[in-house]
Design a protein around this motif. Structure first.
Motif, PDB file in Angstrom:
ATOM      1  N   SER A 143       0.828  -1.208   0.000  1.00 22.05           N
ATOM      2  CA  SER A 143       0.000   0.000   0.000  1.00 22.05           C
ATOM      3  C   SER A 143       0.861   1.255   0.000  1.00 22.05           C
ATOM      4  O   SER A 143       0.522   2.245  -0.651  1.00 22.05           O
ATOM      5  CB  SER A 143      -0.937   0.014   1.216  1.00 22.05           C
ATOM      6  N   VAL A 195      -3.413   8.771   1.449  1.00 23.66           N
ATOM      7  CA  VAL A 195      -4.210   7.887   2.304  1.00 23.66           C
ATOM      8  C   VAL A 195      -3.604   6.483   2.328  1.00 23.66           C
ATOM      9  O   VAL A 195      -3.526   5.838   3.384  1.00 23.66           O
ATOM     10  CB  VAL A 195      -5.674   7.842   1.826  1.00 23.66           C
ATOM     11  N   LEU A 196      -3.143   5.989   1.172  1.00 21.83           N
ATOM     12  CA  LEU A 196      -2.535   4.663   1.124  1.00 21.83           C
ATOM     13  C   LEU A 196      -1.230   4.620   1.927  1.00 21.83           C
ATOM     14  O   LEU A 196      -0.960   3.649   2.643  1.00 21.83           O
ATOM     15  CB  LEU A 196      -2.260   4.259  -0.325  1.00 21.83           C
ATOM     16  N   ARG A 227      -2.288   5.266   5.872  1.00 16.74           N
ATOM     17  CA  ARG A 227      -3.582   4.756   6.334  1.00 16.74           C
ATOM     18  C   ARG A 227      -3.534   4.249   7.768  1.00 16.74           C
ATOM     19  O   ARG A 227      -4.486   4.454   8.541  1.00 16.74           O
ATOM     20  CB  ARG A 227      -4.102   3.673   5.408  1.00 16.74           C
ATOM     21  N   ARG A 232      -5.645   5.970  10.683  1.00 12.69           N
ATOM     22  CA  ARG A 232      -6.613   5.175  11.447  1.00 12.69           C
ATOM     23  C   ARG A 232      -6.392   5.347  12.944  1.00 12.69           C
ATOM     24  O   ARG A 232      -7.328   5.498  13.719  1.00 12.69           O
ATOM     25  CB  ARG A 232      -6.514   3.704  11.045  1.00 12.69           C
TER      26      ARG A 232
END
Length: 297
Positions: free
Chosen positions: A123, A284-285, A288, A292
């Motif tokens: 990711s 975001v990747l 992430r 979170r």
């Protein structure tokens, strides 16, 4: 109350730094880019050191501070800002701010390579690649585009973003003793003369044509986006941490776009919006897990 203060400070920083992109473009009417950057950091360095003295902080660098000052002065002030000012003079404020939004993405890549603090997961690799794709979308918008941005300007800004990220990772390896204001002041006074040398080597005229717009733009770059912006940034960094403060890069384009449209009549193209969205997905990747954790906390 502290949460509201942090939110206000975050939005203020995004506005200050976002508006700096069209300000650079406006100031180029009176002074060439490298000389503009040099004069800006000459002034900011003096202002920030004076602020440190007024706060009773030590401004005498010790042995532990020298490498941090050199890394920041050369990498961030001279290389990053030199490329930023030259590149920003060739494109709109909206495009400049969007390309610089890739800084957090490249920071993760350099940290994984040099600090061993982030594993190169699929990711993260995909996120870094998307950051590159988003920049390419801006630089090469397609054969049907009417007002495509200067690809050289985008390329210079892209390199500027990478230089900033690399220098920032380098600074994380240092343990300086000076407080933030004094340390930043010395970095600027190291980088400023290097930018003067670069200006001379580039053959720029060593003169300034002062008009009301140029004076306003340069004053803004020194006192608002420069002195106030940097001090606000490092204060928020201490309170919010690197994940949340990195999000400034994704709010700044909103202010850059509005100020550029209102003050300079700049138009935002569809490709600018698409490139920005691709870069956001890449961020975001890459981030992430940290995002979170920040949301959960």
């Amino acid at each position: 109350m502290r949460r509201h203060e942090n939110l206000f400070g975050f939005l203020a920083l995004a506005a200050l730094w976002g508006a700096s992109y069209p300000a650079i473009r406006a100031a180029k009417a009176g002074v060439d880019p490298l000389l503009m950057a040099a004069l800006r950091f000459d002034a900011i360095g003096v202002v920030v050191l004076a602020y440190a003295l007024a706060r009773g902080q030590s401004v005498v660098p010790g042995r532990a501070d020298v490498r941090a000052v050199l890394v920041g002065g050369v990498g961030i002030v001279a290389v990053h800002n030199g490329l930023l000012f030259v590149g920003q003079a060739r494109v709109t404020g909206a495009i400049g701010s969007v390309v610089l939004a890739t800084v957090p993405i490249w920071s993760v890549g350099f940290a994984a390579a040099f600090l061993d603090t982030a594993r190169p997961t699929p990711s993260r690799v995909a996120g870094v690649c998307l950051g590159l794709v988003g920049t390419v979308v801006l630089a090469v918008p397609g054969p049907m585009a009417v007002d495509a941005p200067d690809p050289v300007g985008v390329g210079l800004l892209f390199t500027s973003a990478a230089a900033f990220a690399l220098a920032a990772v380098g600074l994380r390896r240092e343990s300086p003793d000076l407080d933030v204001a004094a340390r930043q002041g010395w970095m600027m006074l190291v980088g400023g003369p290097l930018l003067h040398v670069a200006s001379l080597l580039a053959g720029e005229p060593q003169s300034v044509s002062v008009t009301p717009r140029v004076a306003i733009a340069f004053g803004y770059l020194v006192f608002a986006a420069g002195a106030v912006g940097y001090l606000l940034y490092f204060g928020l960094l201490d309170r919010l941490g690197p994940v949340e403060i990195n999000l400034v890069s994704y709010v700044a384009p909103v202010f850059a776009t509005f100020v550029g449209w209102y003050w300079l009549g700049e138009v935002v193209s569809t490709n600018t919006v698409v490139g920005f969205l691709v870069i956001c997905v890449g961020f975001v990747l890459v981030k992430r897990e940290a995002l979170r954790a920040a949301i959960a906390g």
